[in-house]
Design a protein around this motif. Structure first.
Motif, mmCIF file in Angstrom:
data_model
loop_
_atom_site.group_PDB
_atom_site.id
_atom_site.type_symbol
_atom_site.label_atom_id
_atom_site.label_comp_id
_atom_site.label_asym_id
_atom_site.label_seq_id
_atom_site.Cartn_x
_atom_site.Cartn_y
_atom_site.Cartn_z
ATOM 1 N N SER A 1 67.228 78.486 73.932
ATOM 2 C CA SER A 1 67.789 79.753 73.466
ATOM 3 C C SER A 1 67.524 79.911 71.973
ATOM 4 N N GLU A 2 66.858 80.997 71.586
ATOM 5 C CA GLU A 2 66.568 81.228 70.174
ATOM 6 C C GLU A 2 67.833 81.348 69.345
ATOM 7 N N SER A 3 68.929 81.769 69.967
ATOM 8 C CA SER A 3 70.187 81.906 69.226
ATOM 9 C C SER A 3 70.710 80.557 68.741
ATOM 10 N N ASN A 4 70.219 79.471 69.315
ATOM 11 C CA ASN A 4 70.668 78.135 68.903
ATOM 12 C C ASN A 4 69.797 77.530 67.800
ATOM 13 N N ASP A 5 68.764 78.253 67.356
ATOM 14 C CA ASP A 5 67.865 77.692 66.342
ATOM 15 C C ASP A 5 68.608 77.333 65.067
ATOM 16 N N SER A 6 69.625 78.129 64.726
ATOM 17 C CA SER A 6 70.372 77.842 63.499
ATOM 18 C C SER A 6 71.092 76.505 63.591
ATOM 19 N N LEU A 7 71.457 76.077 64.796
ATOM 20 C CA LEU A 7 72.125 74.785 64.955
ATOM 21 C C LEU A 7 71.198 73.642 64.562
ATOM 22 N N PHE A 8 69.921 73.790 64.830
ATOM 23 C CA PHE A 8 68.958 72.737 64.496
ATOM 24 C C PHE A 8 68.665 72.708 62.998
ATOM 25 N N ARG A 9 68.767 73.850 62.339
ATOM 26 C CA ARG A 9 68.516 73.867 60.902
ATOM 27 C C ARG A 9 69.617 73.142 60.141
ATOM 28 N N ASN A 10 70.835 73.170 60.695
ATOM 29 C CA ASN A 10 71.979 72.557 60.015
ATOM 30 C C ASN A 10 72.324 71.194 60.605
ATOM 31 N N ASN A 11 71.359 70.553 61.212
ATOM 32 C CA ASN A 11 71.611 69.283 61.881
ATOM 33 C C ASN A 11 70.381 68.402 61.703
ATOM 34 N N SER A 12 70.607 67.121 61.572
ATOM 35 C CA SER A 12 69.488 66.193 61.379
ATOM 36 C C SER A 12 68.893 65.722 62.697
ATOM 37 N N ILE A 13 69.126 66.472 63.761
ATOM 38 C CA ILE A 13 68.648 66.056 65.075
ATOM 39 C C ILE A 13 67.124 65.999 65.131
ATOM 40 N N ILE A 14 66.441 66.809 64.309
ATOM 41 C CA ILE A 14 64.974 66.793 64.303
ATOM 42 C C ILE A 14 64.454 65.423 63.891
ATOM 43 N N ASP A 15 65.113 64.796 62.918
ATOM 44 C CA ASP A 15 64.703 63.441 62.518
ATOM 45 C C ASP A 15 64.832 62.476 63.689
ATOM 46 N N LYS B 1 72.977 63.815 68.865
ATOM 47 C CA LYS B 1 72.586 63.109 67.641
ATOM 48 C C LYS B 1 73.259 61.745 67.565
ATOM 49 N N LEU B 2 74.533 61.671 67.931
ATOM 50 C CA LEU B 2 75.256 60.405 67.877
ATOM 51 C C LEU B 2 74.761 59.445 68.947
ATOM 52 N N CYS B 3 74.455 59.974 70.142
ATOM 53 C CA CYS B 3 73.930 59.115 71.206
ATOM 54 C C CYS B 3 72.571 58.538 70.823
ATOM 55 N N LEU B 4 71.727 59.327 70.216
ATOM 56 C CA LEU B 4 70.429 58.807 69.775
ATOM 57 C C LEU B 4 70.613 57.780 68.667
ATOM 58 N N ALA B 5 71.614 57.991 67.800
ATOM 59 C CA ALA B 5 71.866 57.010 66.747
ATOM 60 C C ALA B 5 72.375 55.700 67.334
ATOM 61 N N LEU B 6 73.051 55.768 68.500
ATOM 62 C CA LEU B 6 73.519 54.568 69.187
ATOM 63 C C LEU B 6 72.457 53.957 70.088
ATOM 64 N N CYS B 7 71.253 54.524 70.046
ATOM 65 C CA CYS B 7 70.081 53.960 70.748
ATOM 66 C C CYS B 7 70.290 53.879 72.251
ATOM 67 N N VAL B 8 70.691 55.004 72.869
ATOM 68 C CA VAL B 8 70.733 55.024 74.329
ATOM 69 C C VAL B 8 69.314 54.870 74.854
ATOM 70 N N SER B 9 69.196 54.390 76.066
ATOM 71 C CA SER B 9 67.875 54.134 76.625
ATOM 72 C C SER B 9 67.848 54.546 78.083
ATOM 73 N N GLY B 10 66.675 54.435 78.670
ATOM 74 C CA GLY B 10 66.515 54.691 80.097
ATOM 75 C C GLY B 10 66.908 56.087 80.501
ATOM 76 N N ASN B 11 67.700 56.187 81.572
ATOM 77 C CA ASN B 11 68.104 57.480 82.102
ATOM 78 C C ASN B 11 68.963 58.252 81.112
ATOM 79 N N ASN B 12 69.778 57.550 80.338
ATOM 80 C CA ASN B 12 70.619 58.242 79.354
ATOM 81 C C ASN B 12 69.779 58.885 78.258
#
Length: 828
Positions: free
Chosen positions: A335-349, A310-321
């Protein structure tokens, strides 16, 4: 006594009234109930793929050829050292040649290897540019130095985002050449594409072609005031956070507590950067932050990696990164067990932002893994709601349009992306709130365009067929699809092209069945498509399960036995949906007569009745009987049903004698139509079918009683049959049926009165005993009083409907029957 012609016209419950001056709602319902019936069936279920992969096990891409992998390993060494590309976001086209450097570049000591300024001023300019290029070149990750906290090394070694020393400063460190520069003509700042180091040109940033600001210089687009503010934030907060991250990560054996601490530190760093307006590429020491974050990936914690991503995307990495970050998120989402991590994180945005902004042609693989992540997450009901709230359908629709514009030059990666996009939309279609969005964003017509361009891609076609089969069950989506130009012809072409792919075939047939069930224009539009019946009957013949036997092989018109392409259950499922399309199509007044004359169609329907048993193929045989019933409405000499009516009557026996109420009901309806023929009536009486029909009057189902009354009405036309029916106690059962169901169903009450009218020979015969006659007169007298008959109907709309049925269906024949029962010869 009424004439036989008049009695025949009155006795047939399946012939519409010709003398009605207006058609009321009751008549419309009456026609739908008596004559042509729309068939329904269950939607094909889409099984969930337990293994989260880019392409499931049923995919044609499952062999792994020419497709990106679903599994891979990512480490810090897979990421590139952050570059110092200009922060404007404007991408420059690559050079056709690679510049050659005068001396080898030493990443550890760039100052010592910096080229010495030549005497020629023009060469000075080129030397500066070459030195700048070497300074800005990214080194390998293994050569990255730890984050520095002093100003000494920062001043001696240029870092990302800093301006390199000027040529004059570099010459002071060169003790081998102290020759002063010769003055000469110089290009102005406006003439040179490289700004003089350390000089203020006084120029404002120019506006690039795309409307974005294009900064000149070394990529640091911050003002001196901003630099001072960033330096203050860096020294006071950011440097300390980075040091803590490295310290905690360096402790051997990361525990849950240390991972939580690292996640909190990442959140603090994110918040600090956001508050200081240093996200994106605005931070001059962005490269140091990314170096630290990339090293943390080797801790292999899904929770931490999601914060890093999430932080790397906010810093606008590009290319291979950017590609590797999207791969990292994809890996976590597997892994379905990690679905809860996405619910509590703004990474979807952040993912939706990548899908909206990245170029399809240059970042196709990045977008592929990004959409693959959303496909997995959309399988979770809680996240599915989040995706809808965040406008995932709108983003997907725009991306599909962009993919279609580049698919000619990037066809393979475009196909891979469309598989993920359509699979994501397939999951989103499960939610009730998604249906208005599919309509408002015009997704259904857009998917038709995708089908046309990728008609050979079974994965894409199958996913879209699943979307259509889900949404076409709902009126607003069904109407939007029906109004899409050329969709019927397209579906037929896909059915022909992929006729062996059962899961695709059954869903497109289900969609066509939904369209033809409710929309009369769809029935005719489908029938008028090129090779419509050829395609449907070819499918029917392909999925008709046959066994080689002397009986079937002796028939001259029987198709040659074919090996079933799928299991018996899957073949039956295709035929259920296909026969439903035929049953719905023939409701149209122009289509029905044409289908009734199609001998191949009627032969296949009869063959299904002959080959299948009710126990193993109940729904299929019910649909076949319903189709034959609809086709039997169009009775003339050219009708194949009329020509084969005795054979059909024999085949219906297995349905009448089965334990399935639905099969018995449809077979009784068929007998109701076919019994208008004297030959069929004789067959029914000779095979004792009438006895079974009489027992149906004891049913608690109004539909069953209505169909049985239709058959008895026709059988009672013949005097010998009337006598046989009287011996079975038919009149008494009819009177009971009238008393029990009359007030709630005036159509049924009218049909019962018609059957009783025929039972007494139109008033010419007295086959009722005095007790039955008195009981019938009492019921008729009560029901003929309108206020008494309608007094228990409270709903005003339903009262109007019942009143119309009572006036049109019951009153005329009941009055006629009462007068006949009160005649002197009947009372004697």
């Amino acid at each position: 006594m009424a004439s036989m012609e008049g009695k025949h016209g009155a006795c047939s419950p399946f012939i519409p009234r010709r003398n009605s001056l207006r058609q009321t709602s009751a008549e419309i319902v009456n026609e739908a109930r008596q004559f042509l019936r729309v068939q329904s069936t269950q939607r094909p279920l889409t099984p969930r793929d337990g293994h989260r992969q880019l392409f499931g096990r049923s995919s044609v891409r499952a062999d792994g050829k020419n497709r990106p992998p679903s599994t891979f390993s990512l480490h810090a060494q897979n990421f590139d050292a952050p570059d110092s590309r200009p922060g404007s976001g404007t991408r420059l086209s690559p050079l056709d040649h690679k510049p050659k450097f005068p001396v080898p570049y030493d990443a550890d000591d760039p100052i010592s290897t910096f080229p010495k300024p030549p005497a020629d001023p023009l060469e000075v300019q080129r030397g500066r540019a070459g030195a700048r290029a070497r300074l800005l070149r990214a080194g390998s990750l293994t050569a990255l130095s730890p984050v520095e906290h002093t100003d000494m090394k920062e001043s001696s070694k240029p870092g990302p985002g800093q301006k390199p020393p000027s040529a004059t400063q570099l010459s002071n460190t060169d003790h081998t050449n102290t020759r002063p520069l010769k003055p000469g003509p110089r290009r102005t700042a406006s003439e040179s594409r490289i700004m003089e180091p350390g000089a203020d040109s006084g120029l404002r940033p120019t506006v690039g072609r795309a409307g974005r600001r294009t900064e000149l210089g070394n990529g640091d687009n911050t003002t001196n005031k901003d630099k001072d503010a960033q330096t203050l934030v860096w020294n006071n907060t950011i440097a300390s956070l980075l040091k803590q991250l490295e310290t905690v990560a360096a402790v051997p054996g990361s525990s849950e507590g240390s991972v939580d601490l690292l996640c909190d530190l990442c959140d603090s760093l994110h918040g600090t950067l956001a508050e200081a307006d240093m996200l994106g590429r605005r931070c001059k020491r962005r490269s140091g932050i990314l170096r630290t974050l990339f090293r943390l990936i080797d801790l292999n914690s899904a929770q931490l990696n999601l914060h890093i991503a999430k932080l790397c995307l906010a810093l606008c990495v590009s290319g291979n990164n950017l590609l590797n970050i999207c791969k990292l998120i994809f890996q976590i989402s597997r892994s379905e067990s990690n679905d809860s991590l996405f619910r509590n994180n703004s990474i979807i945005d952040s993912l939706l932002g990548v899908l909206s902004n990245e170029d399809v042609s240059s970042s196709g693989e990045t977008l592929l893994y990004c959409v693959g992540t959303l496909k997995f997450l959309s399988g979770n009901n809680a996240i599915l709601r989040l995706l809808l709230d965040k406008n995932c359908i709108g983003v997907a629709q725009k991306l599909i349009q962009r993919v279609r514009t580049v698919e000619d030059t990037h066809f393979t990666i475009a196909g891979h992306m469309l598989v993920q996009l359509t699979a994501t939309l397939r999951n989103l279609a499960d939610h009730p709130d998604s249906r208005p969005l599919f309509v408002s964003f015009s997704v259904l017509p857009e998917l038709c365009l995708v089908l046309r361009h990728h008609s050979k891609d079974q994965d894409i076609c199958t996913n879209i067929s699943r979307i259509y089969s889900k949404l076409s069950s709902y009126s607003e989506c069904r109407l939007a699809l029906a109004q899409t130009p050329g969709c019927y012809q397209l579906f037929l072409e896909l059915l022909s092209k992929h006729h062996k792919k059962q899961d695709l075939v059954v869903r497109f047939l289900f969609t066509l069945g939904n369209l033809t069930a409710k929309i009369d224009e769809s029935r005719q539009q489908l029938f008028q498509c090129e090779r419509c019946m050829d395609t449907l009957l070819h499918l029917y013949n392909s999925y008709q399960r046959r066994v080689t036997s002397p009986h079937t092989s002796s028939r001259k018109d029987a198709p040659s036995p074919s090996k079933p392409p799928v299991t018996e259950q899957e073949a039956d499922d295709v035929l259920v949906k296909l026969v439903r399309v035929l049953a719905n199509m023939c409701i149209h007044q122009a289509v029905g007569p044409a289908l009734a004359t199609n001998t191949s169609c009627i032969r296949l329907l009869m063959e299904t009745l002959e080959l299948r048993s009710v126990q193993e193929s109940e729904e299929l045989l019910v649909n076949v009987a319903a189709t034959i019933n609809n086709l039997s409405f169009y009775q003339d000499q050219s009708s194949a049903v009329t020509q084969s009516q005795l054979t059909i009557a024999k085949l219906m026996l297995k349905l009448v004698l089965s334990s399935s109420m639905d099969a018995m009901l449809e077979a009784t309806r068929v007998y109701g139509n076919l019994s208008q023929s004297k030959d069929v009536r004789d067959f029914i009486m000779q095979n004792k079918v009438h006895q079974f029909v009489v027992t149906l009057l004891d049913s608690k189902s109004t539909e069953m009683c209505f169909s049985a009354c239709g058959v008895l009405t026709n059988l009672a036309l013949d005097p010998p049959s009337r006598a046989s029916l009287s011996l079975e106690g038919t009149s008494a059962k009819l009177v009971d049926c009238l008393r029990d169901f009359g007030p709630g169903d005036w159509q049924l009450a009218g049909q019962v009165c018609q059957a009783l009218w025929n039972m007494i020979g139109g008033g010419s015969e007295n086959l009722l005993d005095p007790e039955e006659r008195e009981s019938l007169l009492e019921v008729l007298s009560t029901y003929l009083e309108q206020e008494e008959a309608l007094k228990w109907i409270e709903n005003e709309d339903m009262r109007d409907f019942h009143r119309a049925c009572w006036e049109l269906e019951f009153l005329p024949v009941a009055q006629k029957l009462k007068r006949a029962l009160q005649a002197p010869d009947m009372t004697a």
